[in-house]
Design a protein around this motif. Structure first.
Motif: not given
Length: 266
Positions: A22-37
């Motif tokens: 779940s971490v490996v799959v979700g981390h790229p999306l979390d990275t994008v979300k953090t950059r946008l925020q």
């Protein structure tokens, strides 16, 4: 890998695999979300993804993966391993058979105990995350005040630095500093409130999750289909409303995979 009729290490291993996935799959999306925020000049999500890929390659999406991978996999392993084993221990104590189906009261007790155990692991992790986030916010706030006080100067906020504001260099340094200055109890600040949040949260997750998995089985003696497990995890996640626990937020994927791995390989 079984030490007794009621206790199995397999559940912990499967929980670890589910958490890591779940971490490996979700981390790229979390990275994008953090950059946008963070507001670093990205126009939209697609522009952010393309920019990261062009400037940092695919590895850029996995920056900062080590800490969540280490903490969430361990957290997921303990939570699901403890829940599965506590169900069997309760059944062994009440019915004399570890594999006897749990009743509603049994599921409630197992879920509440799991919520209590999760606080012991999740409270320090949550505290460290908040401390690191708060020191970043403090620097940004101070930069904003300082830049606003300079009249007739067009200075980008990111160019104004406040030396000595960062108390922690990273998660390990943060934990070490808290232990040195506040002791072990310092890592558990707010644990009481977290218990009030997580114990009902895990109960509201695990009971529907277990019941739905049983209802979606072809028959009582067979294991649920992998698709049914994913559906049960997603529906249980929706029932919690993602309000109670950060751990619950990754359970629908990690938990479903954990149950599937347990049935398929152990």
């Amino acid at each position: 890998m079984q030490t007794s009729k009621s206790f199995r290490l397999d559940d912990f291993i499967a929980g670890w695999i589910g958490g890591a996935s779940s971490v490996v799959v979700g981390h790229p999306l979390d990275t994008v979300k953090t950059r946008l925020q963070a507001g670093k000049g990205y126009k939209n999500m697609l522009h952010c993804i393309l920019t990261i890929y062009r400037k940092e390659t695919a590895l850029g999406f996995f920056k900062g993966l080590s800490f969540p991978l280490a903490t969430i996999t361990f957290y997921n392993s303990v939570v699901f391993g403890f829940f599965s084993n506590s169900q069997r221990l309760i059944s062994q104590y009440r019915y004399g058979d570890a594999w006897h189906p749990c009743g509603m009261l049994d599921l409630t007790v197992a879920s509440m105990l799991t919520g209590l155990v999760s606080v012991g692991i999740g409270s320090p992790v949550d505290l460290v995350k908040i401390r690191l986030q708060m020191q970043t916010q403090a620097v940004l706030s101070e930069n904003l005040h300082l830049a606003g006080s300079i009249s007739n100067a067009n200075i980008p906020l990111r160019s104004v630095e406040i030396p000595g504001q960062r108390l922690y260099r990273g998660p390990i340094h943060c934990i070490s500093t808290i232990l040195q200055t506040e002791g072990l109890q310092g890592l558990y600040r707010g644990a009481g409130a977290m218990m009030l949040r997580d114990i009902p949260g895990y109960t509201l997750y695990f009971i529907p999750y277990t019941i739905l998995c049983d209802l979606l089985k072809p028959d009582a003696s067979s294991s649920p289909h992998p698709g049914s497990i994913w559906l049960a995890g997603g529906l249980a996640d929706d029932i919690t409303g993602r309000r109670f626990s950060s751990g619950v937020q990754m359970m629908s994927s990690g938990g479903a995979l954990e149950k599937q791995v347990t049935h398929d390989y152990f």
